[in-house]
Motif scaffolding. Structure first.
Motif, PDB file in Angstrom:
ATOM      1  N   ARG A 141      35.415  69.090  52.805  1.00 22.13           N
ATOM      2  CA  ARG A 141      35.893  67.373  52.231  1.00 22.13           C
ATOM      3  C   ARG A 141      37.448  67.188  51.675  1.00 22.13           C
ATOM      4  O   ARG A 141      38.406  67.475  51.486  1.00 22.13           O
ATOM      5  N   GLU A 189      24.923  68.296  45.682  1.00 18.83           N
ATOM      6  CA  GLU A 189      25.829  67.849  45.163  1.00 18.83           C
ATOM      7  C   GLU A 189      26.864  66.554  45.257  1.00 18.83           C
ATOM      8  O   GLU A 189      26.773  65.523  44.157  1.00 18.83           O
ATOM      9  N   ASN A 190      27.969  67.035  46.086  1.00 26.16           N
ATOM     10  CA  ASN A 190      28.532  66.212  47.071  1.00 26.16           C
ATOM     11  C   ASN A 190      27.190  65.206  48.093  1.00 26.16           C
ATOM     12  O   ASN A 190      26.510  66.523  48.629  1.00 26.16           O
ATOM     13  N   HIS A 192      29.850  71.880  48.016  1.00 24.08           N
ATOM     14  CA  HIS A 192      28.743  71.766  47.571  1.00 24.08           C
ATOM     15  C   HIS A 192      27.741  70.415  47.812  1.00 24.08           C
ATOM     16  O   HIS A 192      27.658  69.618  47.207  1.00 24.08           O
ATOM     17  N   HIS A 224      26.654  60.334  40.450  1.00 19.24           N
ATOM     18  CA  HIS A 224      28.062  59.380  39.947  1.00 19.24           C
ATOM     19  C   HIS A 224      29.141  60.403  40.948  1.00 19.24           C
ATOM     20  O   HIS A 224      29.021  61.138  42.362  1.00 19.24           O
ATOM     21  N   TYR A 228      33.307  75.725  34.817  1.00 19.38           N
ATOM     22  CA  TYR A 228      33.496  74.584  36.163  1.00 19.38           C
ATOM     23  C   TYR A 228      32.683  73.167  35.229  1.00 19.38           C
ATOM     24  O   TYR A 228      32.105  73.199  34.393  1.00 19.38           O
ATOM     25  N   PRO A 243      37.208  83.589  42.871  1.00 18.32           N
ATOM     26  CA  PRO A 243      37.615  81.939  43.129  1.00 18.32           C
ATOM     27  C   PRO A 243      39.389  81.981  43.881  1.00 18.32           C
ATOM     28  O   PRO A 243      40.551  82.922  43.380  1.00 18.32           O
ATOM     29  N   SER A 244      39.836  81.206  44.791  1.00 24.13           N
ATOM     30  CA  SER A 244      41.590  82.108  45.858  1.00 24.13           C
ATOM     31  C   SER A 244      41.374  82.595  46.164  1.00 24.13           C
ATOM     32  O   SER A 244      42.359  82.278  47.226  1.00 24.13           O
TER      33      SER A 244
END
Ligand SMILES: Nc1nc2c(c(=O)[nH]1)N[C@H]1C(S)=C(S)[C@@H](COP(=O)(O)OP(=O)(O)OC[C@H]3O[C@@H](n4cnc5c(=O)[nH]c(N)nc54)[C@H](O)[C@@H]3O)O[C@H]1N2
Ligand SMILES: Nc1nc2c(c(=O)[nH]1)N[C@H]1C(S)=C(S)[C@@H](COP(=O)(O)OP(=O)(O)OC[C@H]3O[C@@H](n4cnc5c(=O)[nH]c(N)nc54)[C@H](O)[C@@H]3O)O[C@H]1N2
Ligand code: SF4
Ligand SMILES: [Mo]
Length: 740
Positions: free
Chosen positions: A339, A219-220, A216, A623, A688, A261-262
């Motif tokens: 990552r 945001e990342n 992302h 953050h 999330y 997801p997954s």
């Protein structure tokens, strides 16, 4: 024992062609999409301006700290720095708050009551060091030095690594391995013989097609990477984002694939199937450089888009269209390796499927794909050899995790809890710059392990949760108050960056270099720390590249010439990859030998039961993990996290936007209260939240009890059998109304 190191030596031997590569500051500036503040350029050498590199996250941007009347004024990026190109992200800009935070640790503390009761007495540095050395001598004598482990994340951890190795242990774990990018590095080493590294060797600035699988970006906020991504988007690159959530990156994408997801491995195999069946792969490249194409073709023949559709919920025509888009732009197409990839426990295999796709598209070693990084050759002073440990953490797990190249944090926790199978469990932990109770999954297990320790030393700048369980707390001064080792990072340009202190250490805090050396002296290991002052150590290193502290204080970042002449493979170049076959291994001989699938195979993961939703987590731009929640500047920007819930689900549960609710996981563990964010931007089968909130430590006054902590809800993990990574997105939550 990293293979990438060997690989670098290999590059030297292979000597990639001849000619000259010059990408100095001017070349970088040419592609820098951002305006540079002219006052930054004028800043070098001005009194009151000090060079640093940022410690607010691990991108380590270099910049200048400006003071006014000896008080912090501002911190700005260094235009010569390839990590930041002269721009800091919001977190880095707010980094001054790490220095001004009144809740900082102020003096060494020694525990006086039982662990966790948080009763400490103030101590002198001598008392603290004497306490630690007594215990270390006892452990060495009674159980052996190997029973001490180090957990580390951050610049100062290197001095403690040196200390622990000199003492006789090589049990050094970092949450950035088994809880973050370990599976990615191993997957790329298995496939290409080289790791991806940090900063990543992704040539996104030149990419025409970027595929993000859960990454992302935006945001990342890894600075240079966000800049490159932005530039590629501005230049018209096609972005394909695979994410169950409409992320910031998804909003910049031509295709958003809201995958169940997954199930990403199924999508990746279907893409590989299309690329092979439609003969869209780079035939010359595959022929010349890869091993195992026929086995791959055979293995994926049934993984058609129609097969993947019910698994992933992504329609077959979209799978085909996106595969063609990738092929059309190849080799300037990058399937981003991600990552933080410890998601489901089959992560090495999932990341390997992406690596295989990159190989078929011919993007490894090609412009717009993955480039070959250069790095400054800076000497380190010779040290005496370290004693050879008689055992290490792997002995606690016979036959397991055969391809783990680093110690795994949760493995050290497991091996600290006494068991009949082991003759020695861990007795001492050093914890540098990692808040294990928020960082490791299964915090209950971490606590159980801690209760079995003879010694827990925590080095931190804040009274983080982990400090509450320490025997001795060593307060480090912040990065703005200390020297650290040079930043010598790999990238397009060889460069080094200096961190020098902009301020005197506040309170009775000290830099890690000094702490580790003082401990070494007391343990009769002083020969491993030959320089009393870190400045002399830095001078030694800088001399080897023809520089000095004086020069670096003026430059902040020095770019150096490199003898590598191209960032990419040359046309038709012969290249031997550092894998057993010397080729890019589509079929992994190492995985086959170790008894794993040599080609990734899809297996289904457990699904949430009725009324439960998969818990997903990620980053917020302002953050970094839990380390900035208490930062006065950044808490102002965002002081709590929210849980994202699909409107259909919210309606079923009668949850309104901004309601406070409680999450309860499959094991009955409840979260602190957290606000609901009711939004179409997330699928109905998952929720999330941003990681790093829900601090339980009262001494961190700004962040205490704000939002919820995802780690508390991660009581279950799926461990990657290949390298020990902890898949953490295997927990399911439901909603509760009562307030905690
Ligand atoms: N549940 C959950 N767990 C995760 C993740 C997640 O998203 N969710 N993310 C994973 C990932 S990707 C990673 S990389 C890891 C990161 O995990 P960590 O690196 O452990 O991150 P933090 O929890 O922020 O802990 C950092 C600690 O370092 C301290 N610190 C900050 N600056 C300094 C300094 O200069 N010196 C010293 N001595 N200490 C300092 C902070 O006060 C804080 O206590 O967490 C992993 N764990
Ligand atoms: N601002 C900021 N930036 C940071 C950090 C930070 O703390 N703050 N930390 C840095 C660090 S150490 C790391 S490792 C990186 C982490 O950054 P990334 O590697 O980008 O993080 P991930 O946790 O892999 O990705 C989170 C995304 O994955 C999506 N996702 C969840 N489950 C799935 C799934 O099953 N499939 C798919 N396709 N997507 C899924 C989520 O919706 C979310 O958008 O960020 C780095 N950058
Ligand atoms: S990306 Fe931001 S927080 Fe990370 S090192 Fe750079 S400026 Fe600091
Ligand atoms: Mo990470």
């Amino acid at each position: 024992m990293t293979k990438s190191l060997n690989r670098r030596e290999f590059i030297k031997i292979a000597g990639i062609g001849a000619g000259g590569f010059a990408a100095g500051a001017s070349a970088l500036h040419a592609w820098n999409p951002f305006q540079i503040d002219p006052t930054q350029i004028a800043s070098s050498g001005i009194p009151g301006v000090t060079p640093t590199y940022c410690e607010i996250c691990f991108w380590k941007c270099a910049g200048w700290v400006h003071k006014k009347d000896n008080e912090p004024w501002k911190i700005v990026g260094n235009p010569d720095d390839p990590h930041s190109n002269g721009r800091f992200c919001p977190r880095g800009t707010g980094g001054l708050g790490a220095y001004t935070d009144p809740d900082r640790l102020k003096t060494p503390l020694i525990r006086v009551e039982e662990r966790g009761k948080q009763v400490f007495r103030e101590a002198t540095w001598d008392e603290a060091f004497d306490y630690i050395t007594d215990k270390m001598n006892l452990i060495k004598e009674k159980w052996g030095p190997e029973c001490v482990a180090l957990f580390t994340h951050g610049s100062g951890g290197d001095y403690f690594k040196n200390l622990i190795k000199a003492y006789g242990s090589n049990n050094i774990a970092a949450p950035s391995y088994a809880q973050c990018r370990g599976p990615r590095e191993e997957a790329y080493v298995l496939t290409f013989g080289e790791a991806v590294g940090s900063p990543e060797r992704t040539d996104m600035q030149n990419s025409k097609c970027i595929v993000l699988i859960g990454s992302h970006i935006g945001e990342n906020m890894h600075n240079g990477q966000v800049q490159e991504f932005t530039e590629a988007v501005a230049a018209g690159a096609t972005v394909i984002t695979v994410d169950p959530r409409f992320s910031t990156a998804a909003s910049k994408s031509k295709y958003w694939l809201p995958i169940k997801p997954s199930t990403d491995l199924a999508l990746l195999l279907a893409w590989i199937n299309v690329i092979i069946e439609e003969e869209l792969y780079d035939k010359d490249y595959v022929e010349k450089y890869t091993y195992g194409f026929q086995q791959l073709k055979e293995s994926v023949k049934n993984n058609t888009p129609e097969w993947a559709y019910p698994i992933t919920t992504i329609k077959p025509h979209i799978i085909r269209e996106t595969a063609r888009e990738m092929a059309k732009n190849a080799p300037a197409t990058i399937v981003h390796p991600g990552r933080h990839v410890t998601w489901y426990g089959d992560d090495t295999q999932r990341v390997r499927a992406g690596a295989i796709l990159n190989a078929l598209l011919g993007s490894w070693g090609r412009r717009g794909g993955f480039y070959s990084q250069v790095k400054a050759k800076v000497k380190s002073p010779a040290l005496p050899p370290y004693p050879k440990p008689k055992k290490d953490w792997k002995d606690a797990f016979p036959g397991k995790y055969p391809l783990a190249n680093l110690a795994i944090s949760q493995g050290i926790c497991d091996a600290t809890i006494p068991s009949v199978e082991r003759d020695c469990s861990f007795k001492g932990w050093f914890v540098y710059g990692t808040n294990l109770l928020m960082t490791l999954p299964q915090p209950k297990k971490t606590l159980e392990a801690i209760q079995n320790l003879e010694l827990l030393v925590v080095v931190d700048i804040l009274p983080a949760e982990i400090t509450g369980y320490a025997d001795v707390i060593l307060p480090e001064c912040t990065y703005l108050e200390r020297y650290d080792d040079l930043r010598v990072s790999a990238g397009r340009v060889a460069n080094v960056a200096l961190r020098a202190p902009a301020f005197e250490p506040k309170y009775d805090t000290k830099p890690a270099y000094w702490m580790a050396r003082e401990l070494a002296l007391r343990l009769n290991l002083g020969e491993y720390f030959p320089y009393e002052k870190i400045e002399d150590y830095l001078e030694y290193r800088l001399k080897s590249i023809g520089s000095s502290l004086d020069e670096m204080k003026k430059l902040g970042v020095k770019q150096l010439p490199s003898d590598q002449n191209s960032l990419y493979f040359l046309e038709g170049e012969d290249f031997e990859f550092y894998t057993p076959t010397g080729k890019i291994e589509l079929y992994s001989t190492q995985l086959a030998n170790a008894g794993f699938d040599p080609i990734p195979q899809y297996t289904a993961h457990e699904e949430p039961g009725e009324g439960y939703y998969r818990l997903l987590y990620g980053r917020a731009p302002m953050h970094t993990f839990g380390r900035t929640a208490n930062n006065p500047n950044l808490a102002d920007l965002m002081d709590e996290n929210e849980v994202w819930i699909n409107p259909k689900v919210a309606k079923e549960w009668g949850i309104r936007h901004r309601d406070y609710i409680i999450l309860e996981n499959q094991d009955g563990i409840k979260s602190a209260k957290i606000r609901a964010k009711v939004t179409e931007r997330i699928r109905h089968d998952c929720v999330y939240m941003v990681h790093g909130f829900g601090h339980s430590q009262k001494q961190m006054r700004r962040s205490f009890n704000k939002g919820a902590n995802d780690s508390d809800l991660i009581s279950k993990i799926n461990v990657d059998p290949i390298m020990g990574g902890t898949g953490m997105r295997v927990n399911f939550v439901t909603f509760r109304r009562e307030v905690a």
